[in-house]
Design an enzyme around this catalytic site. Structure first.
Site, PDB file in Angstrom:
ATOM      1  N   ASP A 110       0.858  -1.199   0.000  1.00  0.00           N
ATOM      2  CA  ASP A 110       0.000   0.000   0.000  1.00  0.00           C
ATOM      3  C   ASP A 110       0.891   1.244   0.000  1.00  0.00           C
ATOM      4  O   ASP A 110       1.023   1.921   1.015  1.00  0.00           O
ATOM      5  CB  ASP A 110      -0.922  -0.017   1.224  1.00  0.00           C
ATOM      6  CG  ASP A 110      -1.908   1.146   1.226  1.00  0.00           C
ATOM      7  OD1 ASP A 110      -1.904   1.931   0.257  1.00  0.00           O
ATOM      8  OD2 ASP A 110      -2.684   1.256   2.196  1.00  0.00           O
ATOM      9  N   LYS A 160       0.440   3.637  -2.354  1.00  0.00           N
ATOM     10  CA  LYS A 160      -0.339   4.712  -3.019  1.00  0.00           C
ATOM     11  C   LYS A 160       0.540   5.455  -4.011  1.00  0.00           C
ATOM     12  O   LYS A 160       0.677   6.679  -3.975  1.00  0.00           O
ATOM     13  CB  LYS A 160      -0.944   5.651  -1.978  1.00  0.00           C
ATOM     14  CG  LYS A 160      -1.900   4.931  -1.035  1.00  0.00           C
ATOM     15  CD  LYS A 160      -2.621   5.872  -0.099  1.00  0.00           C
ATOM     16  CE  LYS A 160      -3.503   5.112   0.873  1.00  0.00           C
ATOM     17  NZ  LYS A 160      -2.746   4.299   1.880  1.00  0.00           N
ATOM     18  N   ASP A 218       3.235   9.023  -8.996  1.00  0.00           N
ATOM     19  CA  ASP A 218       4.283   9.844  -9.613  1.00  0.00           C
ATOM     20  C   ASP A 218       4.138   9.820 -11.131  1.00  0.00           C
ATOM     21  O   ASP A 218       3.140   9.326 -11.661  1.00  0.00           O
ATOM     22  CB  ASP A 218       5.649   9.320  -9.145  1.00  0.00           C
ATOM     23  CG  ASP A 218       6.666  10.448  -8.965  1.00  0.00           C
ATOM     24  OD1 ASP A 218       6.813  11.271  -9.889  1.00  0.00           O
ATOM     25  OD2 ASP A 218       7.313  10.485  -7.906  1.00  0.00           O
TER      26      ASP A 218
HETATM   27  O1  NUP Z   1      -8.936   5.254   1.713  1.00  0.00           O
HETATM   28  C1  NUP Z   1      -8.128   4.584   2.338  1.00  0.00           C
HETATM   29  N1  NUP Z   1      -8.295   4.406   3.670  1.00  0.00           N
HETATM   30  C2  NUP Z   1      -7.440   3.658   4.430  1.00  0.00           C
HETATM   31  O2  NUP Z   1      -7.664   3.545   5.644  1.00  0.00           O
HETATM   32  C3  NUP Z   1      -7.046   3.941   1.712  1.00  0.00           C
HETATM   33  C4  NUP Z   1      -6.162   3.166   2.472  1.00  0.00           C
HETATM   34  N2  NUP Z   1      -5.164   2.542   1.852  1.00  0.00           N
HETATM   35  N3  NUP Z   1      -6.359   3.052   3.825  1.00  0.00           N
HETATM   36  C5  NUP Z   1      -5.411   2.238   4.607  1.00  0.00           C
HETATM   37  O3  NUP Z   1      -6.112   1.134   5.176  1.00  0.00           O
HETATM   38  C6  NUP Z   1      -4.775   2.979   5.768  1.00  0.00           C
HETATM   39  O4  NUP Z   1      -3.591   3.608   5.362  1.00  0.00           O
HETATM   40  C7  NUP Z   1      -4.501   1.835   6.747  1.00  0.00           C
HETATM   41  O5  NUP Z   1      -3.307   1.181   6.360  1.00  0.00           O
HETATM   42  C8  NUP Z   1      -5.659   0.876   6.499  1.00  0.00           C
HETATM   43  C9  NUP Z   1      -6.809   1.024   7.459  1.00  0.00           C
HETATM   44  O6  NUP Z   1      -6.377   0.794   8.765  1.00  0.00           O
HETATM   45  P1  NUP Z   1      -7.356   0.855  10.054  1.00  0.00           P
HETATM   46  O7  NUP Z   1      -8.116   2.132   9.971  1.00  0.00           O
HETATM   47  O8  NUP Z   1      -8.253  -0.351   9.958  1.00  0.00           O
HETATM   48  O9  NUP Z   1      -6.412   0.792  11.195  1.00  0.00           O
END
Ligand code: NUP
EC number: 4.1.1.23
Length: 211
Positions: free
Chosen positions: A58, A60, A63
């Site tokens: 993850d 994201k 670039d």
């Molecule tokens: O929109 C997003 N929301 C999100 O929480 C996109 C993500 N990639 N995440 C990721 O999902 C966030 O960075 C974290 O790693 C995980 C959610 O974690 P938690 O809220 O269940 O602890």
């Protein structure tokens, strides 16, 4: 099939391996983001490989196409099986991630709409819908859509059809697994599992929603 994806956002290598090991029988994949990768290095993928689960990076990725290619080459060489990219840099940037992923037999997911409240500042007014078009155009494997807004997941599902939806925001951010599981292919859960006194037991509470 709705998979349970553990978001392993801890920053200690030993803690990460302990939690992953305890939870492995209860989960379908592990997602590693910047917190753990920056703390432990990309070699974390090799450390986690022994659990035999798909590993999602993850990062994201957001670039220019050439840099995205270079980033994704590192991700897949390290042993990850999927990468998460941002779609807002445009179709050529996303295509670079998709090509790198598919060249390694991996997958690329595009963030269509984020789960936190402030996401609506920019992920609104047709932007997630346009990002879903980019997913179709580039052949990406699916989207990231917010468990905190099930009605938006439904709307985005109508646009992307059978491509996969992975959904974060369950538990700590307020999303309800019972409501979101039937709508998505993967539930992404972090704090409510890794932050629990017994992470394996916490992971097991999602078993009724794994289909
Ligand atoms: O929109 C997003 N929301 C999100 O929480 C996109 C993500 N990639 N995440 C990721 O999902 C966030 O960075 C974290 O790693 C995980 C959610 O974690 P938690 O809220 O269940 O602890």
């Amino acid at each position: 099939m709705t998979e349970l994806i553990l978001s392993l956002d801890v920053t200690g290598l030993k803690e990460a391996l302990r939690i992953a090991g305890a939870c492995a029988p209860e989960i379908d994949a592990i997602k590693v983001g910047y917190p753990l990768a920056l703390a432990a290095g990309l070699g974390i993928a090799g450390e986690l490989a022994g659990f035999g689960l798909p590993l999602i990076a993850d990062f994201k990725v957001a670039d220019i196409p050439n840099t995205n290619t270079l980033i994704c080459e590192q991700v897949f060489a390290a042993g990850f099986s999927a990468v998460i990219a941002q779609g807002f840099p445009g179709p050529d940037s996303v295509a670079a991630c998709v090509e790198a992923a598919h060249a390694h037999g991996g997958e690329c997911y595009v963030v269509a709409e984020m789960s936190h409240p402030g996401a609506l500042t920019f992920f609104s007014a047709g932007v997630p819908e346009r990002l879903c078009e980019i997913v179709a155009e580039t052949g990406a494997d699916g989207i990231i859509a917010p468990a905190t807004r099930p009605e938006r997941v439904r709307a985005l599902r109508a646009l992307i059809g059978k491509k996969k939806i992975l959904s974060p925001g369950i538990g700590a951010q307020g999303g309800d697994p019972a409501e979101i599981a039937p709508l998505v292919d993967g539930m992404i859960v972090g704090r409510s599992i890794y932050g629990a006194a017994d992470p394996a037991a916490a992971a097991r509470t999602y078993a009724p929603y794994r289909r």
